[in-house]
Design a protein around this motif. Structure first.
Motif, PDB file in Angstrom:
ATOM      1  N   MET A 552       0.859  -1.183   0.000  1.00  7.53           N
ATOM      2  CA  MET A 552       0.000   0.000   0.000  1.00  7.53           C
ATOM      3  C   MET A 552       0.894   1.231   0.000  1.00  7.53           C
ATOM      4  SD  MET A 552      -2.903   1.266   2.693  1.00  7.53           S
ATOM      5  CE  MET A 552      -4.175   0.228   2.001  1.00  7.53           C
ATOM      6  N   SER A 553       0.692   2.091  -0.973  1.00  5.11           N
ATOM      7  CA  SER A 553       1.481   3.320  -1.065  1.00  5.11           C
ATOM      8  C   SER A 553       0.883   4.373  -0.141  1.00  5.11           C
ATOM      9  CB  SER A 553       1.486   3.846  -2.504  1.00  5.11           C
ATOM     10  OG  SER A 553       1.970   2.866  -3.385  1.00  5.11           O
ATOM     11  N   ILE A 554       1.736   4.952   0.685  1.00  4.62           N
ATOM     12  CA  ILE A 554       1.304   6.017   1.593  1.00  4.62           C
ATOM     13  C   ILE A 554       2.200   7.234   1.376  1.00  4.62           C
ATOM     14  CG2 ILE A 554       0.412   4.433   3.338  1.00  4.62           C
ATOM     15  CD1 ILE A 554       3.016   4.926   4.919  1.00  4.62           C
ATOM     16  N   LYS A 555       1.656   8.402   1.717  1.00  2.00           N
ATOM     17  CA  LYS A 555       2.428   9.622   1.533  1.00  2.00           C
ATOM     18  C   LYS A 555       2.576  10.330   2.871  1.00  2.00           C
ATOM     19  CE  LYS A 555       3.022  13.215  -1.936  1.00  2.00           C
ATOM     20  NZ  LYS A 555       2.440  13.869  -3.125  1.00  2.00           N
ATOM     21  N   VAL A 556       3.800  10.730   3.160  1.00  2.00           N
ATOM     22  CA  VAL A 556       4.110  11.503   4.367  1.00  2.00           C
ATOM     23  C   VAL A 556       4.938  12.701   3.914  1.00  2.00           C
ATOM     24  CG1 VAL A 556       5.192  11.500   6.633  1.00  2.00           C
ATOM     25  CG2 VAL A 556       4.121   9.408   5.759  1.00  2.00           C
ATOM     26  N   GLY A 557       4.389  13.893   4.069  1.00  2.00           N
ATOM     27  CA  GLY A 557       5.053  15.064   3.511  1.00  2.00           C
ATOM     28  C   GLY A 557       5.097  14.916   1.999  1.00  2.00           C
ATOM     29  N   SER A 571      -7.828   1.388   7.934  1.00  2.00           N
ATOM     30  CA  SER A 571      -7.399   2.779   8.079  1.00  2.00           C
ATOM     31  C   SER A 571      -8.598   3.612   8.507  1.00  2.00           C
ATOM     32  CB  SER A 571      -6.827   3.310   6.754  1.00  2.00           C
ATOM     33  OG  SER A 571      -7.798   3.251   5.735  1.00  2.00           O
ATOM     34  N   LEU A 572      -8.316   4.694   9.253  1.00  2.00           N
ATOM     35  CA  LEU A 572      -9.407   5.536   9.750  1.00  2.00           C
ATOM     36  C   LEU A 572      -8.875   6.930  10.060  1.00  2.00           C
ATOM     37  CD1 LEU A 572      -8.915   5.653  13.115  1.00  2.00           C
ATOM     38  CD2 LEU A 572      -9.650   3.285  12.865  1.00  2.00           C
ATOM     39  N   GLN A 573      -9.817   7.861  10.219  1.00  2.00           N
ATOM     40  CA  GLN A 573      -9.462   9.226  10.604  1.00  2.00           C
ATOM     41  C   GLN A 573      -9.587   9.318  12.118  1.00  2.00           C
ATOM     42  OE1 GLN A 573      -9.369  11.829   7.876  1.00  2.00           O
ATOM     43  NE2 GLN A 573      -8.272  13.104   9.345  1.00  2.00           N
ATOM     44  N   PRO A 574      -8.500   9.551  12.834  1.00  3.35           N
ATOM     45  CA  PRO A 574      -8.585   9.566  14.301  1.00  3.35           C
ATOM     46  C   PRO A 574      -9.387  10.765  14.811  1.00  3.35           C
ATOM     47  CG  PRO A 574      -6.387  10.209  13.573  1.00  3.35           C
ATOM     48  CD  PRO A 574      -7.126   9.777  12.355  1.00  3.35           C
ATOM     49  N   VAL A 620      -3.286   4.349   9.977  1.00  3.47           N
ATOM     50  CA  VAL A 620      -3.300   3.036   9.330  1.00  3.47           C
ATOM     51  C   VAL A 620      -3.021   1.992  10.414  1.00  3.47           C
ATOM     52  CG1 VAL A 620      -2.320   1.588   7.531  1.00  3.47           C
ATOM     53  CG2 VAL A 620      -2.423   4.067   7.209  1.00  3.47           C
ATOM     54  N   ILE A 621      -3.988   1.127  10.669  1.00  2.00           N
ATOM     55  CA  ILE A 621      -3.828   0.091  11.705  1.00  2.00           C
ATOM     56  C   ILE A 621      -3.072  -1.074  11.081  1.00  2.00           C
ATOM     57  CG2 ILE A 621      -4.997  -1.304  13.431  1.00  2.00           C
ATOM     58  CD1 ILE A 621      -5.430   1.780  13.605  1.00  2.00           C
ATOM     59  N   VAL A 622      -1.907  -1.364  11.646  1.00  4.44           N
ATOM     60  CA  VAL A 622      -1.042  -2.422  11.107  1.00  4.44           C
ATOM     61  C   VAL A 622      -0.697  -3.407  12.217  1.00  4.44           C
ATOM     62  CG1 VAL A 622      -0.050  -0.987   9.295  1.00  4.44           C
ATOM     63  CG2 VAL A 622       1.011  -1.019  11.553  1.00  4.44           C
ATOM     64  N   GLN A 623      -0.206  -4.561  11.811  1.00  2.75           N
ATOM     65  CA  GLN A 623       0.175  -5.590  12.779  1.00  2.75           C
ATOM     66  C   GLN A 623       1.583  -6.076  12.490  1.00  2.75           C
ATOM     67  OE1 GLN A 623      -2.758  -8.534  13.829  1.00  2.75           O
ATOM     68  NE2 GLN A 623      -1.243 -10.159  13.940  1.00  2.75           N
ATOM     69  N   GLY A 624       2.379  -6.181  13.542  1.00  5.29           N
ATOM     70  CA  GLY A 624       3.740  -6.689  13.420  1.00  5.29           C
ATOM     71  C   GLY A 624       4.148  -7.406  14.691  1.00  5.29           C
ATOM     72  N   GLU A 625       4.722  -8.620  14.526  1.00  5.77           N
ATOM     73  CA  GLU A 625       5.139  -9.435  15.667  1.00  5.77           C
ATOM     74  C   GLU A 625       3.986  -9.689  16.634  1.00  5.77           C
ATOM     75  OE1 GLU A 625       8.633  -8.145  17.699  1.00  5.77           O
ATOM     76  OE2 GLU A 625       9.814  -7.959  15.870  1.00  5.77           O
ATOM     77  N   GLY A 626       2.790  -9.839  16.097  1.00  4.94           N
ATOM     78  CA  GLY A 626       1.651 -10.162  16.948  1.00  4.94           C
ATOM     79  C   GLY A 626       1.032  -8.969  17.653  1.00  4.94           C
ATOM     80  N   ASP A 635      -1.494  10.714   3.612  1.00 10.32           N
ATOM     81  CA  ASP A 635      -2.478  10.265   2.614  1.00 10.32           C
ATOM     82  C   ASP A 635      -2.258   8.799   2.276  1.00 10.32           C
ATOM     83  OD1 ASP A 635      -3.910  12.798   1.852  1.00 10.32           O
ATOM     84  OD2 ASP A 635      -1.847  13.402   1.361  1.00 10.32           O
ATOM     85  N   LEU A 636      -3.340   8.156   1.838  1.00  9.66           N
ATOM     86  CA  LEU A 636      -3.263   6.817   1.255  1.00  9.66           C
ATOM     87  C   LEU A 636      -3.324   6.974  -0.260  1.00  9.66           C
ATOM     88  CD1 LEU A 636      -5.749   4.821   3.545  1.00  9.66           C
ATOM     89  CD2 LEU A 636      -3.283   5.096   3.813  1.00  9.66           C
ATOM     90  N   VAL A 637      -2.316   6.483  -0.968  1.00 11.17           N
ATOM     91  CA  VAL A 637      -2.242   6.674  -2.418  1.00 11.17           C
ATOM     92  C   VAL A 637      -2.930   5.526  -3.158  1.00 11.17           C
ATOM     93  CG1 VAL A 637      -0.699   6.989  -4.386  1.00 11.17           C
ATOM     94  CG2 VAL A 637      -0.112   7.977  -2.153  1.00 11.17           C
ATOM     95  N   GLY A 638      -2.659   4.274  -2.742  1.00  7.65           N
ATOM     96  CA  GLY A 638      -3.288   3.134  -3.409  1.00  7.65           C
ATOM     97  C   GLY A 638      -2.481   1.863  -3.222  1.00  7.65           C
ATOM     98  N   GLN A 639      -3.022   0.787  -3.766  1.00  4.56           N
ATOM     99  CA  GLN A 639      -2.361  -0.514  -3.668  1.00  4.56           C
ATOM    100  C   GLN A 639      -1.652  -0.839  -4.971  1.00  4.56           C
ATOM    101  OE1 GLN A 639      -5.141  -3.543  -2.447  1.00  4.56           O
ATOM    102  NE2 GLN A 639      -6.011  -2.295  -0.827  1.00  4.56           N
TER     103      GLN A 639
END
Length: 706
Positions: A552-557, A571-574, A620-626, A635-639
């Motif tokens: 998933m492509s994301i943009k930061v700055g 993903s959600l708007q906090p 963006v809610i992600v999971q790593g190492e459980g 921004d979310l750009v796309g997959q």
């Protein structure tokens, strides 16, 4: 002719034969051994011996010579199998592996080990059958079998030919150099009576006591199976061949057989038909197609992994170029440039199909991994005095070759751990109302873009209180309020072990932490499920390949990053009311009654001009190492599917980053490491905290004084 050109083929096929030999030995029922399995083990040893003799690997040839003679006595019922004898056969197989590795590396095998295994095999022969193993080849003892009434049937089934049996070996589409080598090899297996033909079809008439199957197995070290055909020569043809070549033994070859008893002639004809069927069946089965008359083509080829990797890299570059072109033509007018846009669309589909086809070349079944564990379970269970039943599921599930090789060691640690700590001794199991035999299951299955590998035992399960007590003794920060999942993860802490004493199986506190690190290094993670008294399941989640990634492509700055799609949950708007400030700079986000650590990507990676107001970002809610985290991005750009480029090889290791890729516009995008990013964020916060400590301490002291 340079015979060393065939070394690699011999080494690879000998390794496959040894692997088959080990599998058959482990599956043998010592009380009622299967004749076909014994014959398969014998043929493997005989084939390796023939190849070793051809290439001048003397020690390997001598070892297999003794081994096949002992196996020949075994398959004829003259040697009664016991577990300790099968263990010796397995040890011999290991010795053959060591000798093969030595020759592969250009060294001579260990002479002392060679002499030791030879003495062991000779001792078994002397004690069990009252004779040594030096007389003749593995096929030579067969003439002694006729006195025994039951023996002729198994020999006929095995396809063994009598001393005067004539075989016609037909070589199809074999070049002159290979043909010369094959004829020389046939001369070692019997007497060459006649030969002739051309490159498309060359026939060799051979008098040999070696079976057609065994001759074919030796031939296949040099040519493909469908380039060799073996049949029994009719008596008239054998006589004619001898007369044409002026052989000095016509009386022995032709008159006795026509003058033999009619019943024996009929039996010989029936035996010949059975031998032809037996010899041809494996070729038909392996091809899976009707006849092969297209120049002796084979259905498989051996290709160096480096060549496959080079093709994968080139296809990756092609995909990147296609993405660049696609981005360029996307701005064109649909009406005026419709043909070009349609062509680009077709190119995109073909490029994706090509990419998937090339990637499938590296995919091999999990049976490659699972086939190693019957031996591990057998030996480990024997050392521990436990009875274990091993079950494998999903052997046909495919995984990238590079990952299958790297998963073997971690999986071995997990299997040994389950056998030692998980499954109880037989008496303990019986007292608990269980079967004396413990069950260990290895399973593999696909799930989305991942492969799930599980090690399941029906043992005692993990003991929560015992793990917490041991963790406190080791100085680990634990509490009684920890969830079961967090407690189970303690077994992966460095130096952690609940073993009461150190053995050669476990107890040193090393291994499990390495398991976790290795699996994380492959882009995967480990999960543990356990129930007291019922058993434990350790689940490994791995990507199918490390070369291609769905991201998933994301943009930061102004920077673009890639998140592994398998790690993204939602993903959600906090909202402001869902954000909670913790001690220091820590912030957590409440998502459906779960509080997730917030990781601001722009802070962790020092990205300028990014959004700093939390409610304006996207979580963006992600999971790593459980564990789950909330990554804050602009921004979310796309997959998109991206080609993974190793950053350490091309640059250096970067904290919080696992790899890189090239986007359609030619720019480089970093692929983020979820857990590494969280650690990097915490480390930066820790560095900032000392600046605030004095004022906080002063405030605390003042409050205490008042």
């Amino acid at each position: 002719m340079d015979i060393t050109d065939f070394y690699d083929t011999f080494f690879e096929e000998a390794e496959e034969l040894l692997a088959d030999m080990e599998r058959h030995l482990l599956e043998l029922d010592v009380d009622e051994p299967d004749t076909e399995q014994l014959n398969a083990i014998f043929r493997a040893a005989h084939s390796i011996k023939g190849g070793a003799g051809t290439f001048g690997f003397d020690i390997l040839q001598k070892t297999t010579h003794l081994f096949e003679n002992l196996l020949d006595h075994t398959r004829k019922g003259e040697l009664t199998l016991r577990r300790d004898i099968v263990d010796t056969f397995l040890e011999t197989k290991d010795m053959l592996n060591d000798q093969l590795d030595a020759y592969r590396n250009g060294d001579e095998p260990d002479q002392e080990a060679f002499e030791r295994i030879c003495r062991t095999l000779q001792q078994i022969a002397l004690e069990e059958i009252g004779q040594d193993l030096e007389g003749g080849t593995g096929a030579a003892p067969k003439p002694a079998a006729p006195p025994k009434t039951p023996e002729p049937e198994p020999q006929a089934t095995d396809g063994a030919a009598g001393e005067g049996e004539r075989l016609v070996v037909t070589l199809l589409n074999v070049g002159e150099k290979d043909r010369q080598l094959l004829v020389e090899e046939l001369a070692q297996l019997g007497d060459v009576i006649a030969q002739g033909g051309d490159e498309s079809r060359y026939e060799v008439t051979l008098a040999s006591s070696v079976s057609g199957d065994d001759i074919e197995a030796v031939m296949c070290f040099i040519v493909d199976a469908d380039q060799v055909q073996i049949r029994s020569a009719p008596h008239g043809q054998a006589a004619q061949a001898e007369a044409m070549t002026e052989t000095v033994q016509p009386a022995e070859a032709t008159p006795p057989k026509p003058d033999a008893e009619p019943a024996n002639s009929a039996a010989a004809s029936a035996g010949n038909e059975k031998q032809v069927t037996t010899a041809s069946a494996p070729r038909t089965k392996s091809k899976g197609k009707p006849k092969a008359k297209s120049g002796g083509e084979s259905t498989s080829i051996r290709v160096s992994v480096d060549k496959v990797d080079q093709i994968i890299n080139l296809v990756g570059e092609l995909i990147i170029t296609q993405s660049m072109l696609d981005q360029t033509v996307s701005e064109l007018d649909v009406v005026s440039d419709g043909a070009l846009l349609n062509g680009m669309s077709l190119l995109q589909r073909n490029a994706r199909d090509l990419q998937e086809a090339v990637m499938s070349i590296r995919m091999i079944p999990m049976d490659f991994v699972f086939s190693r564990f019957p031996r591990v379970v057998r030996e480990t269970a024997g050392k521990l005095g436990k009875e274990i039943e091993l079950v494998t599921e999903g052997e046909s599930t495919e995984l990238d070759k590079s990952l299958t090789e790297r998963i073997i060691d971690p999986l071995t640690h997990l299997v040994r751990n389950s056998l030692d700590h998980g499954i109880e001794p037989p008496d303990v199991r019986e007292a608990a109302g269980k079967s004396r035999t413990g069950k260990l299951v290895l399973s593999a299955k696909h799930q989305g873009g991942n492969i799930i590998i599980e090690v399941i035992d029906d043992g005692a399960g993990l003991n929560r209180d015992r793990l917490l007590t041991k963790a406190r003794e080791n100085g680990l920060p634990v509490s009684d309020t920890m969830s079961d999942d967090e407690v189970w993860q303690l077994i992966f802490a460095p130096g952690f072990s609940t073993a009461k004493e150190v053995t050669d199986v476990s107890g040193r506190g090393v291994g499990m932490d390495v398991v976790k690190r290795n699996i994380q290094g492959m882009g995967g993670h480990v999960q543990i499920m356990s129930r007291p008294g019922e058993g434990t399941t350790i689940r490994i989640v791995l990507p199918l390949t490390l070369a291609i990634l769905d991201g998933m492509s994301i943009k930061v700055g102004s920077e673009m990053f890639i998140l592994p799609l398998s790690a993204v949950l939602e993903s959600l708007q906090p909202a402001k009311e869902d954000l909670y400030a913790m001690a220091g700079d820590d912030v957590v986000l409440k998502v459906r009654d779960e509080y997730l650590p917030v990781v601001a990507v722009h802070e962790a990676l020092d990205v300028p001009d990014a959004k700093t107001e939390l409610t304006e970002t996207i979580a963006v809610i992600v999971q790593g190492e459980g564990r789950r985290y909330a990554l804050l991005v602009d921004d979310l750009v796309g997959q998109q599917q991206v080609v993974v480029k190793n950053l350490e090889t091309n640059y250096r290791k970067v904290p919080g980053v696992s790899a890189a890729t090239i986007l359609g516009d030619g720019s480089v995008a970093l692929i983020l490491d979820i857990t590494g990013l969280h650690r990097l964020s915490r480390a930066k916060k820790e560095k900032r905290r000392p600046e605030r400590k004095p004022s906080l301490e002063a405030l605390t002291d003042q409050e205490l004084e008042t």
